[in-house]
Design an enzyme around this catalytic site. Structure first.
Site, PDB file in Angstrom:
ATOM      1  N   GLY A  74       0.789  -1.227   0.000  1.00  0.00           N
ATOM      2  CA  GLY A  74       0.000   0.000   0.000  1.00  0.00           C
ATOM      3  C   GLY A  74       0.820   1.275   0.000  1.00  0.00           C
ATOM      4  N   GLU A  85       3.652   4.534   5.992  1.00  0.00           N
ATOM      5  CA  GLU A  85       2.478   3.662   5.872  1.00  0.00           C
ATOM      6  C   GLU A  85       1.375   4.398   5.109  1.00  0.00           C
ATOM      7  OE1 GLU A  85       1.182   0.987   5.513  1.00  0.00           O
ATOM      8  OE2 GLU A  85       0.698   0.005   7.413  1.00  0.00           O
ATOM      9  N   ASP A  86       0.589   3.640   4.389  1.00  0.00           N
ATOM     10  CA  ASP A  86      -0.518   4.232   3.636  1.00  0.00           C
ATOM     11  C   ASP A  86      -1.631   4.709   4.566  1.00  0.00           C
ATOM     12  OD1 ASP A  86      -1.200   1.665   4.440  1.00  0.00           O
ATOM     13  OD2 ASP A  86      -1.541   0.901   2.415  1.00  0.00           O
ATOM     14  N   ASP A 119      -5.717   2.161  10.409  1.00  0.00           N
ATOM     15  CA  ASP A 119      -7.133   1.860  10.639  1.00  0.00           C
ATOM     16  C   ASP A 119      -7.297   1.503  12.120  1.00  0.00           C
ATOM     17  OD1 ASP A 119      -9.748   1.123  10.372  1.00  0.00           O
ATOM     18  OD2 ASP A 119      -9.418  -0.562   9.047  1.00  0.00           O
ATOM     19  N   LYS A 179      -7.744   6.694  10.373  1.00  0.00           N
ATOM     20  CA  LYS A 179      -9.177   6.701  10.725  1.00  0.00           C
ATOM     21  C   LYS A 179      -9.272   6.742  12.238  1.00  0.00           C
ATOM     22  CE  LYS A 179     -10.137   3.524   6.912  1.00  0.00           C
ATOM     23  NZ  LYS A 179     -10.638   2.173   6.605  1.00  0.00           N
ATOM     24  N   PHE A 207     -14.095   2.395   4.136  1.00  0.00           N
ATOM     25  CA  PHE A 207     -13.081   1.701   3.356  1.00  0.00           C
ATOM     26  C   PHE A 207     -12.770   2.523   2.112  1.00  0.00           C
ATOM     27  CE2 PHE A 207     -11.351  -1.402   0.417  1.00  0.00           C
ATOM     28  CZ  PHE A 207     -10.434  -2.052   1.227  1.00  0.00           C
ATOM     29  N   VAL A 208     -11.490   2.846   1.921  1.00  0.00           N
ATOM     30  CA  VAL A 208     -11.102   3.698   0.794  1.00  0.00           C
ATOM     31  C   VAL A 208     -10.122   2.967  -0.118  1.00  0.00           C
ATOM     32  CG1 VAL A 208     -11.506   5.859   2.033  1.00  0.00           C
ATOM     33  CG2 VAL A 208      -9.250   4.781   2.145  1.00  0.00           C
ATOM     34  N   ASP A 234      -5.814  -0.785  -2.132  1.00  0.00           N
ATOM     35  CA  ASP A 234      -6.536  -1.646  -3.069  1.00  0.00           C
ATOM     36  C   ASP A 234      -7.870  -2.136  -2.524  1.00  0.00           C
ATOM     37  OD1 ASP A 234      -5.304  -3.449  -1.091  1.00  0.00           O
ATOM     38  OD2 ASP A 234      -6.073  -5.043  -2.385  1.00  0.00           O
ATOM     39  N   ARG A 251      -5.173   0.347  -6.935  1.00  0.00           N
ATOM     40  CA  ARG A 251      -3.953   0.931  -6.356  1.00  0.00           C
ATOM     41  C   ARG A 251      -3.439   2.085  -7.221  1.00  0.00           C
ATOM     42  NH1 ARG A 251      -2.052  -2.381  -2.202  1.00  0.00           N
ATOM     43  NH2 ARG A 251      -2.341  -4.608  -2.476  1.00  0.00           N
TER      44      ARG A 251
HETATM   45  P1  5GP Z   1      -4.709  -1.630  10.717  1.00  0.00           P
HETATM   46  O1  5GP Z   1      -3.752  -2.670  11.220  1.00  0.00           O
HETATM   47  O2  5GP Z   1      -4.334  -0.237  11.148  1.00  0.00           O
HETATM   48  O3  5GP Z   1      -6.131  -1.965  11.066  1.00  0.00           O
HETATM   49  O4  5GP Z   1      -4.703  -1.698   9.153  1.00  0.00           O
HETATM   50  C1  5GP Z   1      -3.612  -1.322   8.421  1.00  0.00           C
HETATM   51  C2  5GP Z   1      -3.667  -1.883   7.037  1.00  0.00           C
HETATM   52  O5  5GP Z   1      -4.981  -2.284   6.651  1.00  0.00           O
HETATM   53  C3  5GP Z   1      -3.269  -0.820   6.034  1.00  0.00           C
HETATM   54  O6  5GP Z   1      -1.881  -0.822   5.861  1.00  0.00           O
HETATM   55  C4  5GP Z   1      -4.022  -1.252   4.805  1.00  0.00           C
HETATM   56  O7  5GP Z   1      -3.280  -2.210   4.110  1.00  0.00           O
HETATM   57  C5  5GP Z   1      -5.266  -1.885   5.343  1.00  0.00           C
HETATM   58  N1  5GP Z   1      -6.394  -0.919   5.355  1.00  0.00           N
HETATM   59  C6  5GP Z   1      -6.919  -0.300   6.423  1.00  0.00           C
HETATM   60  N2  5GP Z   1      -7.930   0.512   6.076  1.00  0.00           N
HETATM   61  C7  5GP Z   1      -8.030   0.404   4.736  1.00  0.00           C
HETATM   62  C8  5GP Z   1      -8.885   1.031   3.762  1.00  0.00           C
HETATM   63  O8  5GP Z   1      -9.772   1.856   4.037  1.00  0.00           O
HETATM   64  N3  5GP Z   1      -8.678   0.660   2.465  1.00  0.00           N
HETATM   65  C9  5GP Z   1      -7.731  -0.225   2.091  1.00  0.00           C
HETATM   66  N4  5GP Z   1      -7.616  -0.495   0.795  1.00  0.00           N
HETATM   67  N5  5GP Z   1      -6.906  -0.828   2.977  1.00  0.00           N
HETATM   68  C10 5GP Z   1      -7.054  -0.501   4.287  1.00  0.00           C
END
Ligand code: 5GP
Length: 183
Positions: A48, A103-104, A107, A135, A156-157, A163, A169
């Site tokens: 990402g 990091e992208d 969440d 978020k 979800f984006v 992706d 992407r």
């Molecule tokens: P976390 O561990 O913070 O819950 O999630 C991190 C990873 O989940 C991000 O690096 C990404 O790969 C994926 N992710 C979280 N939210 C989104 C979203 O809204 N869209 C997409 N495409 N991936 C997400």
């Protein structure tokens, strides 16, 4: 890919390419100032963070180095599993280095929480986090993001590296998907 190319698949655009680039220029200047005289190692989280890594690195005006990690993430689903597994580790030793994880999106924060712990255990001089999106309403652990692009709602984006089922992407903007895409 422009939003117009996949207009029927999108619900709404949250941030355009121009807004993302403008914010990255500000963050790049801030990083240059904060790390003046030190050569930073940017650690991108595959897949990402490919776009944000590439644009952030070019927004910086000082020397930097790049390395990559890959961790397990969503697959084709849209909810975080909370399971983090290293699929590809760093190529270099970070002991004594100044490290910035790139990091992208944050969440739940579980992925970055794990990565931060993991990298701290390797005794770098410092380790900080840059995330393009966060978020705040979805956070389950408190992750110290030093450089943040934008806070967004808990939707979800896709786009700008993010992706859905490995697609979108290469969308230049960041947008939410229309419900029919999930079905
Ligand atoms: P976390 O561990 O913070 O819950 O999630 C991190 C990873 O989940 C991000 O690096 C990404 O790969 C994926 N992710 C979280 N939210 C989104 C979203 O809204 N869209 C997409 N495409 N991936 C997400």
């Amino acid at each position: 890919m422009d939003s117009a190319d996949v207009r029927d698949d999108l619900d709404h655009v949250l941030y355009t390419e121009a807004q993302i680039m403008a914010r990255l220029r500000e963050i790049g200047a801030q990083i240059d100032a904060d790390y003046a005289g030190r050569e930073l190692l940017l650690v991108g989280v595959l897949n990402g963070a490919v776009m944000v890594m590439s644009d952030l690195a070019r927004a910086m005006r000082s020397h930097m180095q790049m390395d990559w990690m890959a961790v397990s993430s969503y697959g084709a689903a849209t909810k975080s599993s909370g399971v983090v597994r290293i699929l590809k580790d760093l190529s270099c030793d970070i002991r004594g280095r100044d490290v910035l994880i790139v990091e992208d999106i944050v969440d739940t924060g579980l992925t970055l929480n794990y990565l931060l712990d993991n990298l701290r255990g390797r005794e770098p001089a410092s380790v900080e986090i840059m995330a393009m999106f966060r978020k705040p309403d979805a956070l389950r652990v408190d992750v110290p993001v030093k450089y943040l692009g934008f806070d967004i709602p808990p939707e979800f984006v896709v786009g700008y590296g993010l992706d859905y089922a490995q697609r979108y992407r290469n969308l230049r903007d960041v947008a939410t998907l229309a419900p029919h895409v999930y079905n």
